[in-house]
Design a protein around this motif. Structure first.
Motif, PDB file in Angstrom:
ATOM      1  N   PRO A  41       0.829  -1.215   0.000  1.00 22.80           N
ATOM      2  CA  PRO A  41       0.000   0.000   0.000  1.00 22.80           C
ATOM      3  C   PRO A  41       0.860   1.260   0.000  1.00 22.80           C
ATOM      4  O   PRO A  41       1.877   1.320   0.690  1.00 22.80           O
ATOM      5  CB  PRO A  41      -0.798  -0.109   1.308  1.00 22.80           C
ATOM      6  CG  PRO A  41      -0.659  -1.523   1.771  1.00 22.80           C
ATOM      7  CD  PRO A  41       0.642  -2.017   1.238  1.00 22.80           C
ATOM      8  N   MET A  49      -9.252  -3.440  -0.231  1.00 21.28           N
ATOM      9  CA  MET A  49      -9.611  -3.039  -1.590  1.00 21.28           C
ATOM     10  C   MET A  49     -10.176  -4.263  -2.293  1.00 21.28           C
ATOM     11  O   MET A  49      -9.544  -5.330  -2.294  1.00 21.28           O
ATOM     12  CB  MET A  49      -8.373  -2.547  -2.339  1.00 21.28           C
ATOM     13  CG  MET A  49      -8.614  -2.251  -3.829  1.00 21.28           C
ATOM     14  SD  MET A  49      -7.061  -2.002  -4.747  1.00 21.28           S
ATOM     15  CE  MET A  49      -6.476  -3.697  -4.871  1.00 21.28           C
ATOM     16  N   VAL A  90     -10.784  -2.031 -10.362  1.00 23.75           N
ATOM     17  CA  VAL A  90      -9.426  -1.663  -9.976  1.00 23.75           C
ATOM     18  C   VAL A  90      -8.579  -1.544 -11.233  1.00 23.75           C
ATOM     19  O   VAL A  90      -8.535  -2.478 -12.044  1.00 23.75           O
ATOM     20  CB  VAL A  90      -8.813  -2.719  -9.035  1.00 23.75           C
ATOM     21  CG1 VAL A  90      -7.348  -2.401  -8.736  1.00 23.75           C
ATOM     22  CG2 VAL A  90      -9.617  -2.825  -7.736  1.00 23.75           C
ATOM     23  N   GLY A 119      -9.797   1.132  -6.771  1.00 25.35           N
ATOM     24  CA  GLY A 119      -8.398   1.180  -6.392  1.00 25.35           C
ATOM     25  C   GLY A 119      -7.505   1.170  -7.611  1.00 25.35           C
ATOM     26  O   GLY A 119      -7.967   1.143  -8.756  1.00 25.35           O
ATOM     27  N   VAL A 137      -8.851   6.610  -1.918  1.00 22.79           N
ATOM     28  CA  VAL A 137      -8.843   5.409  -2.749  1.00 22.79           C
ATOM     29  C   VAL A 137      -7.616   4.550  -2.428  1.00 22.79           C
ATOM     30  O   VAL A 137      -6.507   5.071  -2.282  1.00 22.79           O
ATOM     31  CB  VAL A 137      -8.873   5.786  -4.248  1.00 22.79           C
ATOM     32  CG1 VAL A 137      -7.587   6.503  -4.662  1.00 22.79           C
ATOM     33  CG2 VAL A 137      -9.126   4.572  -5.112  1.00 22.79           C
ATOM     34  N   PRO A 138      -7.767   3.218  -2.302  1.00 27.22           N
ATOM     35  CA  PRO A 138      -6.622   2.345  -2.066  1.00 27.22           C
ATOM     36  C   PRO A 138      -5.687   2.340  -3.275  1.00 27.22           C
ATOM     37  O   PRO A 138      -6.143   2.281  -4.425  1.00 27.22           O
ATOM     38  CB  PRO A 138      -7.244   0.960  -1.853  1.00 27.22           C
ATOM     39  CG  PRO A 138      -8.671   1.223  -1.483  1.00 27.22           C
ATOM     40  CD  PRO A 138      -9.048   2.470  -2.224  1.00 27.22           C
ATOM     41  N   ALA A 139      -4.383   2.425  -3.013  1.00 31.64           N
ATOM     42  CA  ALA A 139      -3.375   2.425  -4.076  1.00 31.64           C
ATOM     43  C   ALA A 139      -2.196   1.564  -3.635  1.00 31.64           C
ATOM     44  O   ALA A 139      -1.738   1.664  -2.497  1.00 31.64           O
ATOM     45  CB  ALA A 139      -2.916   3.844  -4.387  1.00 31.64           C
ATOM     46  N   TYR A 140      -1.714   0.735  -4.548  1.00 32.59           N
ATOM     47  CA  TYR A 140      -0.615  -0.183  -4.260  1.00 32.59           C
ATOM     48  C   TYR A 140       0.458  -0.035  -5.333  1.00 32.59           C
ATOM     49  O   TYR A 140       0.152   0.016  -6.521  1.00 32.59           O
ATOM     50  CB  TYR A 140      -1.111  -1.632  -4.252  1.00 32.59           C
ATOM     51  CG  TYR A 140      -2.051  -1.959  -3.118  1.00 32.59           C
ATOM     52  CD1 TYR A 140      -1.602  -2.640  -1.990  1.00 32.59           C
ATOM     53  CD2 TYR A 140      -3.394  -1.601  -3.177  1.00 32.59           C
ATOM     54  CE1 TYR A 140      -2.460  -2.944  -0.947  1.00 32.59           C
ATOM     55  CE2 TYR A 140      -4.263  -1.902  -2.133  1.00 32.59           C
ATOM     56  CZ  TYR A 140      -3.785  -2.578  -1.019  1.00 32.59           C
ATOM     57  OH  TYR A 140      -4.641  -2.877   0.019  1.00 32.59           O
TER      58      TYR A 140
END
Length: 241
Positions: A41, A49, A90, A119, A137-140
């Protein structure tokens, strides 16, 4: 690539399970390599997510094809991917595991968030990572990276099968991200994996409670003791799990 549609029931179940539980459930079915390597993350949000994959593939950039002026093209694949990734999906980017140049930055990720995407995942890097980390927002990604993608990457194909962190990702596969990273669930298995893992999470909560109270692992994890099975059934009834 798939007609599968992620249901609210399956989405809600996956929001409550871990990538570790999913990895075990997939391993039982012979899938050993579904956890995206070296991706974490940007900033853990404290919640999972979950969404189906919409993909973008990068290839190595070639200088005659990737001057800064290509961004004036309204059909530039990176920009088009950001504008066409469906809400609830995503955006998953094959950045060739190369974080020396950015896959995207905070403006593009903000746009994904405003469009209702679930995401974004890259096996490369993001620029403006601090700003991305502040978004909801989830971000990886692999790690922060300042240079524009054009220095090393050319965005080429949208919504095709890709590799991301040594995992095959097909459009429509279900992406699950937690504090550890991201795992890819083949669309055809998503519903049964979600149902099975919900039970796994319940059992592991029971085990942790026992271990914290001083219980030994042998016979408890895995539950080879009849007494453990009976204790778990009683625990489930008591806790509504």
């Amino acid at each position: 690539m798939t007609d599968y549609v992620l249901s609210d029931t399956t989405r809600d179940a996956l929001l409550r399970v871990s990538t570790a539980s999913v990895a075990t459930a997939l391993y039982k079915r012979g899938l050993r390599n579904q956890f995206i390597q070296n991706v974490q993350p940007v900033a853990w949000k404290g919640r999972n997510m979950v969404g189906q994959a919409f993909t973008l593939r990068y290839i190595p950039a070639r200088e005659d094809r990737n001057p800064i002026t290509v961004f004036r093209n309204p059909d530039h694949p990176q920009r088009v991917a950001v504008e066409t990734c469906p809400p609830g999906f995503v955006l998953v980017m094959d950045s060739r595991k190369d974080a020396r140049a950015a896959s995207a930055g905070s403006i593009l990720v903000t746009r994904l968030a405003k469009r209702g995407c679930a995401g974004v995942v890259s096996d490369g890097g993001f620029r403006d990572a601090e700003g991305i980390g502040k978004l909801d927002v989830p971000a990886y990604h692999q790690r922060p990276s300042a240079p524009t993608n054009l220095t090393l990457h050319e965005a080429l194909d949208i919504n095709v099968p890709i590799a991301c962190g040594d995992v095959a990702v097909f459009p429509g596969d279900v992406m699950l991200g937690d504090g550890d990273g991201v795992i890819v669930i083949p669309a055809a298995l998503a519903d049964e994996i979600a149902q099975e893992c919900a039970g796994m999470e319940s059992f592991e909560d029971f085990v942790l409670e026992k271990v914290n109270a001083g219980a030994a692992i042998i016979g408890l994890y895995p539950p080879t003791s009849d007494q453990v099975q009976a204790d778990y059934a009683e625990w489930r009834q008591k806790n509504g799990r």
